[in-house]
Design a protein around this motif. Sequence first.
Motif, PDB file in Angstrom:
ATOM      1  N   ASP A 147       0.843  -1.190   0.000  1.00  0.00           N
ATOM      2  CA  ASP A 147       0.000   0.000   0.000  1.00  0.00           C
ATOM      3  C   ASP A 147       0.886   1.252   0.000  1.00  0.00           C
ATOM      4  O   ASP A 147       1.196   1.817   1.047  1.00  0.00           O
ATOM      5  N   LEU A 148       1.315   1.674  -1.191  1.00  0.00           N
ATOM      6  CA  LEU A 148       2.190   2.849  -1.287  1.00  0.00           C
ATOM      7  C   LEU A 148       1.476   4.130  -0.880  1.00  0.00           C
ATOM      8  O   LEU A 148       2.099   5.041  -0.341  1.00  0.00           O
ATOM      9  N   TYR A 149       0.181   4.194  -1.117  1.00  0.00           N
ATOM     10  CA  TYR A 149      -0.563   5.391  -0.752  1.00  0.00           C
ATOM     11  C   TYR A 149      -0.404   5.685   0.742  1.00  0.00           C
ATOM     12  O   TYR A 149      -0.051   6.793   1.137  1.00  0.00           O
ATOM     13  N   SER A 150      -0.627   4.676   1.566  1.00  0.00           N
ATOM     14  CA  SER A 150      -0.514   4.866   3.015  1.00  0.00           C
ATOM     15  C   SER A 150       0.937   5.026   3.451  1.00  0.00           C
ATOM     16  O   SER A 150       1.248   5.864   4.292  1.00  0.00           O
ATOM     17  N   LEU A 151       1.821   4.219   2.879  1.00  0.00           N
ATOM     18  CA  LEU A 151       3.229   4.285   3.244  1.00  0.00           C
ATOM     19  C   LEU A 151       3.802   5.674   3.007  1.00  0.00           C
ATOM     20  O   LEU A 151       4.526   6.211   3.843  1.00  0.00           O
ATOM     21  N   GLN A 152       3.449   6.276   1.887  1.00  0.00           N
ATOM     22  CA  GLN A 152       4.033   7.559   1.538  1.00  0.00           C
ATOM     23  C   GLN A 152       3.319   8.748   2.157  1.00  0.00           C
ATOM     24  O   GLN A 152       3.664   9.890   1.891  1.00  0.00           O
ATOM     25  N   ARG A 153       2.363   8.449   3.036  1.00  0.00           N
ATOM     26  CA  ARG A 153       1.711   9.492   3.829  1.00  0.00           C
ATOM     27  C   ARG A 153       1.801   9.175   5.330  1.00  0.00           C
ATOM     28  O   ARG A 153       1.089   9.752   6.124  1.00  0.00           O
ATOM     29  N   ASP A 154       2.695   8.261   5.664  1.00  0.00           N
ATOM     30  CA  ASP A 154       2.856   7.812   7.044  1.00  0.00           C
ATOM     31  C   ASP A 154       3.455   8.932   7.884  1.00  0.00           C
ATOM     32  O   ASP A 154       4.575   9.378   7.645  1.00  0.00           O
ATOM     33  N   LEU A 155       2.719   9.366   8.884  1.00  0.00           N
ATOM     34  CA  LEU A 155       3.178  10.462   9.739  1.00  0.00           C
ATOM     35  C   LEU A 155       4.437  10.091  10.515  1.00  0.00           C
ATOM     36  O   LEU A 155       5.257  10.957  10.826  1.00  0.00           O
ATOM     37  N   GLN A 156       4.617   8.808  10.834  1.00  0.00           N
ATOM     38  CA  GLN A 156       5.815   8.385  11.559  1.00  0.00           C
ATOM     39  C   GLN A 156       7.063   8.505  10.702  1.00  0.00           C
ATOM     40  O   GLN A 156       8.159   8.681  11.219  1.00  0.00           O
ATOM     41  N   ILE A 157       6.923   8.393   9.403  1.00  0.00           N
ATOM     42  CA  ILE A 157       8.071   8.516   8.502  1.00  0.00           C
ATOM     43  C   ILE A 157       8.275   9.958   8.073  1.00  0.00           C
ATOM     44  O   ILE A 157       9.374  10.502   8.167  1.00  0.00           O
TER      45      ILE A 157
END
Length: 86
Positions: free
Chosen positions: A2-12
């Motif tokens: 799920d790149l959509y979620s990964l690239q909007r991950d607040l922890q990252i």
Amino acid sequence: MDLYSLQRDLQIWGPDATEFKLERWSEGRLLWEANWQYEPFLSDLLVQSAQNLQVVEDRDSVWEYNEKIMMTIESRNGVKVALIPV
């Protein structure tokens, strides 16, 4: 994946994960961040590019879809098109 979620991950990416910030690609960023890139604005880039096209021409002689399964699914033959600017 799920790149959509990964690239909007607040922890990252931090609390401003949904904002476009060019400095995200600057030198000194952690290697693991650089490997995933930051693509939430890819759709905007594609739309802006498409708005500057007069024609998208099919240049593919193969009509059958031949699936290639890796981490994602893609066409084994690729996509052969001509992009003609305005």
